[in-house]
Design an enzyme around this catalytic site. Sequence first.
Site, short mmCIF file in Angstrom:
data_model
loop_
_atom_site.label_atom_id
_atom_site.label_comp_id
_atom_site.label_asym_id
_atom_site.label_seq_id
_atom_site.Cartn_x
_atom_site.Cartn_y
_atom_site.Cartn_z
N HIS A 244 0.82 -1.22 0.00
CA HIS A 244 0.00 0.00 0.00
C HIS A 244 0.86 1.27 0.00
CE1 HIS A 244 -3.83 -2.07 0.62
NE2 HIS A 244 -3.19 -2.88 1.44
N CYS B 281 4.32 -30.17 -14.25
CA CYS B 281 3.07 -29.41 -14.22
C CYS B 281 2.92 -28.73 -15.58
CB CYS B 281 3.10 -28.37 -13.09
SG CYS B 281 1.91 -27.02 -13.26
#
Lengths: 416, 502
Positions: free
Chosen positions: B49, B408
């Site tokens: 932030h 994967c």
Amino acid sequence: MQNDYDVIVIGGGPAGLAAAIKAKEYGLKVLLLENRDVLGGIPLQCVHPGFGLHYFKEDLTGTEFIYRFIEKFKELGIEYYTGSHVMKIIPVSDIEKRLEVITPQGLLELTTTTIIYATGARERHIFEIGITGHRVAGIYTAGEAQTMMDIDGIMPGREIVIVGSGDVGLIMARRFALEGANVKAVIEIMPYPGGLTRNIVQCLQDFNIPLYLSHAVTRIEGKERVERVIVSKVDENLTPIPGTEREIECDTVVIAAGLVPYLKVLEKIGVMIDPATKGPVVNEYLETNIPGIFVAGNALVINDLVDYVVEQGEWAAESAYLYVKNQGIPSKKWRKIAKGRNIRLVVPHYVSGDRDVMIYARVQKPEENVKIRFPEIEKEVKLPVVRPAEMVRIKLRREEIKKAKDKITMEVVPND
Amino acid sequence: MKVVIVGAGIIGASIARVLSQYEGLEVHLLEKCPDVGMGVSKANTAIIHPGHEDDPNKYPLRAKLCVRGNRLWHQWAKELEIPVKWPGELMVAIEEEDLKTAEHYLELAQKNGVPGARIIYREELSKIEPNVNPDAAGALWAPTAGQIAPWEAVIALVENAVENGVRLHTETEVRGIRIEKGEVKGVETNNGFIEAEIVINAAGLYADEISKMAGVDGFSIHPRRGEYYVFDEDAGPKVTRIVHQTPTPITKGVYVITTVEGNLMIGPTAQDLPEEAKEDTSTTKEGLDFVWEWAQKLVRKLPPKSKVIKTFSGLRPEPPDGRWIIEAYDDPWGFVNVAGIRSPGLTSAPAIAVYVVNELLNGRLDIKLTKKAKWNPYRKSMPRFATLPKEKRQQFIKTNPAYGNVVCMCKEVTEGEIVEAINRMKRIGIKTITLDGVKFRTLSMFGTCQGSYCRIRIARIVARETGIPLWKVSLKGKGTEYGIGDVKVLLRNSKEEKKNAE
């Protein structure tokens, strides 16, 4: 200009093996690429019978069935890599495709005139079917559970709930029961079963496993591992009906919610996808919109029988042969197969009238005593029953196809 | 001097890294899970932030440390090779009157020393973020906002801390804190007593319980749950910036972001759960529907629901009144609370760690810490085979053929990377190699199929590399084993039962 191969077959399951064998028999220079470390694909983990009834006119197990193809493949001395992965396909021109392949032997760059894409399908998983709750241990897709039991010899769990009544779900229900697990329920969101009738009888009824139609698992609960599922009745829009929730205690949830053609590499190069099949749009050569790329088996459309998968593999091989011989598929005026009443999907999408074509279709809902009608060519085939679970397979003759101007509608109508 | 840090989340790991710079300390980092960062830290919005959301009069620490933390992450992410990006953030004012709210936050930005924040209007807004709701009136634009891979941040911090001498104890749960004559002496754990003069409580959701063990009572932490959707990597339109809306009295709204891994993600909700629900990371239909509804208002278009590959929820540790509890005490001397670190905790973590060491240890407790002459600030990230240039790939396979085996398919993760992840886990002292541990280190099982193809292949590699039976490989430790035994275990058991009955 000479490419490394006439055809590269991607995928070493039933579609890929059948395609490679046929292509070799046509005299093409063939390479097959398989991702796993063995040839054979999904049938390797299918210890149940029901394979080969059409193709061999024998009732074989998946392993027996695929073994015959592996034997033949090796007899013919076809080149192949296991443990390989196609990272990228570059369609350089209509007669040259470049492949970037990773193998434990190194990176390969290969050129080929045609590609037969036969990578099969992936399973829909828990996040795709709107089940909320805890992400805990004890949740498997049906194929994963099957691999665990019949390739690796380990038991996933004790008290099983199966989500989805497609053939894979039904086969797994029986498989779990045979190993002493308590299969508490098969839950199907549709008002009719998703699998073949023979499997409903042989896998559920013979083992007293309850099937709940028009029901959905909405939530999975548990701390470390699954402890229970919440099941609701659904209305005609498949929305859970408030107040109908009940719990089923279990330690294992098996997701058998259907298959989706696995086309990652093709999607990246702009192959057109049919939203109904989720596979590519193809013509009567099983050719995609990219010239010289053919697709067969469950990567094309989810089949209910391995025999059809093999049929498509051989079909694609013949197409690749014609492509290599003629430097492409001749220009044609294509007629589209349009979906009419109660037709959910149909493959192939385009036919020309130059050859006979096998049409595979699935209906939206079950219906008894019907005709499959192609109004533009005035063809009708009577069937006692059609079910979403069972593919309708009808051959259109070239002279029939020729009668149509620009489309041929396929529809199911009551037989009166 | 011996220091125990309770909790290897982003806060504990940051403190461990900062402490590893100092001479004469024996730092023990304790974690009850089998792996680091598996609690609050791994499931959140993963935003760094800018620091304009907290009123400095109400939340002075949050206001101050957020801005500082944002600056520090630039350096830390570089040193530790943590995936990070700095796209800036848009607090979107959908209606004209929402611009007043945006202006309020601009004032806070000014007060907190946030660089570059300003109000922008419709035309500029759609330039900066083409996919934002075209009817939105404007936004508070904060260019300093960033995004990070939060789990990799914790892993990187711990790897670096261990490299510099910190000892990690996983599967080690604190059961009590020994205090004699008002001074901390150590912690009782399920693995025995660990001596320490300083105990730093960074136990996340359980910080209230740890604090009670030290006799520092009077606060409780309750979980606030946030639910999210993640879309497939090819699903769009994606957003370039971090997009959220001006908070209203009813809701803070949700975020629409493209994660550092490249997936569109929307969420979270903010649902207060009872204190005892500290493990309830379940998703709910209501929560997910809320996220969808609010996210739709923010952007031009969301991808179809069929492109969702994952839903998840995370818990944030909410202290009373929202105030962080970062304190040291005279009694018991040596106990330090870093508790209730709710948002912006991830952003502030580096600044919190520096604050704890400088203000509390060096300052308040007057421990004279001196920096080591030699300290290694660097950590190498995991190799990501799929993103390497061709020549590099070829070289990797040549040295280790396992890099030529793609395990994967969706994320194109190789066996080499799986093995490297396992080795790295072993190297920092992890005892149980979990599938989640491999997943968060390699991003395998993170793609379209969510592991339905590759989970078993990865489990086989874990079994092979750790020498345990395949069925015993666990998702996240005890009770989450992959299977229950060999495939005949149930039949054998029932046969034996029958025999015994006879």
